[in-house]
Design an enzyme around this catalytic site. Structure first.
Site, PDB file in Angstrom:
ATOM      1  N   TYR A  90       0.843  -1.195   0.000  1.00 59.83           N
ATOM      2  CA  TYR A  90       0.000   0.000   0.000  1.00 59.83           C
ATOM      3  C   TYR A  90       0.881   1.248   0.000  1.00 59.83           C
ATOM      4  O   TYR A  90       0.595   2.219  -0.693  1.00 59.83           O
ATOM      5  CB  TYR A  90      -0.923   0.004   1.227  1.00 59.83           C
ATOM      6  N   ASN A 113     -12.459  -0.786  -4.764  1.00 62.74           N
ATOM      7  CA  ASN A 113     -12.312  -1.040  -6.199  1.00 62.74           C
ATOM      8  C   ASN A 113     -13.538  -1.808  -6.697  1.00 62.74           C
ATOM      9  O   ASN A 113     -13.814  -2.902  -6.229  1.00 62.74           O
ATOM     10  CB  ASN A 113     -11.029  -1.853  -6.425  1.00 62.74           C
ATOM     11  N   CYS A 121      -6.560  -5.315  -7.504  1.00 61.47           N
ATOM     12  CA  CYS A 121      -6.345  -4.924  -6.118  1.00 61.47           C
ATOM     13  C   CYS A 121      -5.807  -6.078  -5.278  1.00 61.47           C
ATOM     14  O   CYS A 121      -5.232  -5.858  -4.216  1.00 61.47           O
ATOM     15  CB  CYS A 121      -7.625  -4.343  -5.523  1.00 61.47           C
ATOM     16  N   HIS A 122      -5.962  -7.313  -5.774  1.00 62.66           N
ATOM     17  CA  HIS A 122      -5.445  -8.464  -5.031  1.00 62.66           C
ATOM     18  C   HIS A 122      -3.914  -8.473  -5.000  1.00 62.66           C
ATOM     19  O   HIS A 122      -3.325  -9.177  -4.189  1.00 62.66           O
ATOM     20  CB  HIS A 122      -5.974  -9.782  -5.634  1.00 62.66           C
ATOM     21  N   GLU A 148      -1.579 -16.679 -10.141  1.00 62.00           N
ATOM     22  CA  GLU A 148      -0.734 -15.862 -11.013  1.00 62.00           C
ATOM     23  C   GLU A 148       0.727 -16.267 -10.903  1.00 62.00           C
ATOM     24  O   GLU A 148       1.433 -16.321 -11.915  1.00 62.00           O
ATOM     25  CB  GLU A 148      -0.910 -14.379 -10.689  1.00 62.00           C
TER      26      GLU A 148
END
Length: 151
Positions: A90, A113, A121-122, A148
């Site tokens: 962040y 979001n 946002c993850h 991912e």
């Protein structure tokens, strides 16, 4: 649409994607605000999401209509710059948008979001790398990040 993280509800405004909501997602609008169901609006979004979940797509190319404050939209734009399979904190997002003391505000904007996954946002984690907060739940966040990294 069905997905590996559960059913997703897609919402359009003016022909552009304005919402992608998971079941029991924090800040999910009430069903009555979504309007009449019209699957024809979402063919491209569904196709790109299916490619993403198959491991064949690393970024999205969809028209978006994001409603939020100027600060929120700035944060959401910065989220789209986080590479697939990577994470940032962040505080790093706060630095990138020129607001180095706004890490908490970045967290709040991140949580609001309206198009998770597509605006990733993850991929935002705590300063120590720990998974902190996710509107869709930490299990989903962990699943998306692990997915991912594996692809």
């Amino acid at each position: 649409m069905d997905s590996p993280v559960g059913p997703l509800t897609l919402v359009a405004t003016g022909g552009a994607l304005s919402g992608l909501y998971m079941e029991q997602q924090r800040y999910r609008p009430g069903e009555e605000t979504f309007g009449e169901r019209d699957d024809s609006l979402f063919a491209e979004a569904v196709e790109q999401l299916a490619e993403y979940f198959a491991g064949d797509r690393t970024e999205f190319d969809l028209p978006l209509a994001l409603s939020g404050t100027v600060f929120q939209r700035t944060v959401w734009s910065a989220l789209r710059e986080i590479p697939y399979g990577e994470t940032v904190s962040y505080g790093e997002i706060a630095m990138r948008i020129g607001r180095p003391t706004a890490a908490r505000a970045v967290g709040l904007a991140n949580g609001k979001n309206p198009v998770g996954i597509i605006v990733p946002c993850h991929r935002v984690v705590g300063s120590t790398g720990d998974l902190t907060g996710y509107g869709g739940g930490l299990d989903r966040k962990r699943h998306l990040l692990d997915f991912e990294r594996a692809h």
